[in-house]
Design an enzyme around this catalytic site. Sequence first.
Site, short mmCIF file in Angstrom:
data_model
loop_
_atom_site.label_atom_id
_atom_site.label_comp_id
_atom_site.label_asym_id
_atom_site.label_seq_id
_atom_site.Cartn_x
_atom_site.Cartn_y
_atom_site.Cartn_z
CG ASN A 1 -8.31 29.76 -65.62
OD1 ASN A 1 -8.16 30.15 -64.46
ND2 ASN A 1 -9.48 29.38 -66.08
CG ASP B 1 -6.82 26.06 -68.22
OD1 ASP B 1 -7.04 26.80 -69.19
OD2 ASP B 1 -7.60 25.94 -67.25
CG HIS C 1 -2.34 35.38 -64.11
ND1 HIS C 1 -3.29 34.95 -63.21
CD2 HIS C 1 -2.20 36.72 -63.91
CE1 HIS C 1 -3.71 35.98 -62.49
NE2 HIS C 1 -3.06 37.06 -62.89
CB CYS D 1 9.77 35.05 -81.01
SG CYS D 1 11.24 35.90 -81.62
CB CYS E 1 11.84 32.72 -83.49
SG CYS E 1 10.61 33.40 -84.62
CB THR F 1 -12.57 34.33 -60.75
OG1 THR F 1 -11.58 35.13 -60.10
CG2 THR F 1 -13.73 35.22 -61.19
CG ASN G 1 -16.50 31.76 -57.20
OD1 ASN G 1 -15.92 31.02 -58.00
ND2 ASN G 1 -16.01 32.05 -56.01
#
Length: 473
Positions: A115, A117, A134, A142, A167, A210, A235
Amino acid sequence: MSLGYAEKLSYIEDVGKVGMSEIFEPLHVLQEKIERLAVMIRKSKHLVVFTGAGISTSCGIPDFRGPKGIWTLQREGKALPQASLPFHRAMPSMTHMALVELEKAGILQFVISQNIDGLHLRSGIPRDKLAELHGNSFMEICTSCGTEYLRDFEVETIGLKETLRRCSNVDCGAKLRDTVLDWEDALPPKEMNPAEKHCRMADVVLCLGTSLQITPACNLPLKSLRGGGKIVIVNLQETPKDKKASLVIHGFVDKVIAGVMDRLNMRISPFVRIDLFQVILTHTLSSDKRFVNWILKVASVHGHKAPLPFIKHVEVSFLDGPNYKEAILHKQPFQLKRRTVKTKIFEVLLKLIFSDGCGCVFSQIKVPIDFKVSPDCTNYDKDAILQKLRDTATGDPCCGQHEVIDKKPISNPKSEATVYAIVTNVVQYNKTTPESNGTAMKILNGGLNGIGGLNGIQTSWKRSRSGKRKPRT
């Protein structure tokens, strides 16, 4: 999953199987499987949890491949769902917070998430026990010194592109990049390597919400099998890895995990969202030295150009000066300019009107105005102050409590910046059972028609420095 994220992704024809029918197991079967899962977790020595979009749907964030998922609706030519509240105000589900309790108890050793989020970090999972394969929509990095910055706003880009900020390390100053992958981007080794390591060490890999279709991520749980580990999948739809699993549970993730926590006799603590902002007072003497020209600014702690997403507008009034004109500040950065007598000391009352998704409508803060910049000698125990705020908000569940956590002088122009921490949401998690149908989340002082910062983690930290992701066909 942000609707904006789906729109930013590069187009690909094949996103895998979508629109799969949901399976709801009979109550007695579900209860028996929850009991089995609780026993497996209790006996585990190295539990790893692998999460997907299904653990965040109860937070108001749509998934990808479910009956009402983003890609399902796109393939059917239907309009995408309207977000009930901004993505940046999404708050952790019961499952997110249960994982925090399992980690604190020493049961959960590592979390691997697909995720973007950011809810695992917001919930309180330590950064060194989390791989965000992901990326994170609220994280900038940085690439020069490795420092990561967690924001309270959604970063504008995806695809590891340069952002608008630099940065803040004095010895660096390099341009920052977003951390969210596009289709053609390879999974970063600093996330993939620890994920692979912990899957090999795991005696139980628990897959939550998932479809296990995106490679190479979906193959990570299989690495536990060589060492004798077991895979559990929770799931609502079937997955390509079901035959490899020791246990497959078809049910709502929140209800399954709530049942497990009940059997483990573990309590799920409330989630308290704390956001930060700063009040900057800048002042100069008039040419005749009789008056002070001053500017009061309410701004983000993430930089001059950063938005302050949880405040809609600011109403300003003066407690000790009936002749001072009140003001309503609508444009960010919220800024008030005034001229007053040099010797006059007074207080300004800031009424912060919160944006949608916050747990209360407003909060009021008194700001003393005396034009004397404090010497840089005050030491604030930020961790202790933040914990006190959490304890207060939990004991007397309400929002708006605030405390100063830092104060620093600025020499040019002559200014003083005061950093405030403020409680903007309190979420309690009601006990839920497999047979119940209601939400397990109760947002205090706010609605649940939609659905979250600084919440047990730093806003920046350093972390040390595979194949491209693609749908499984």
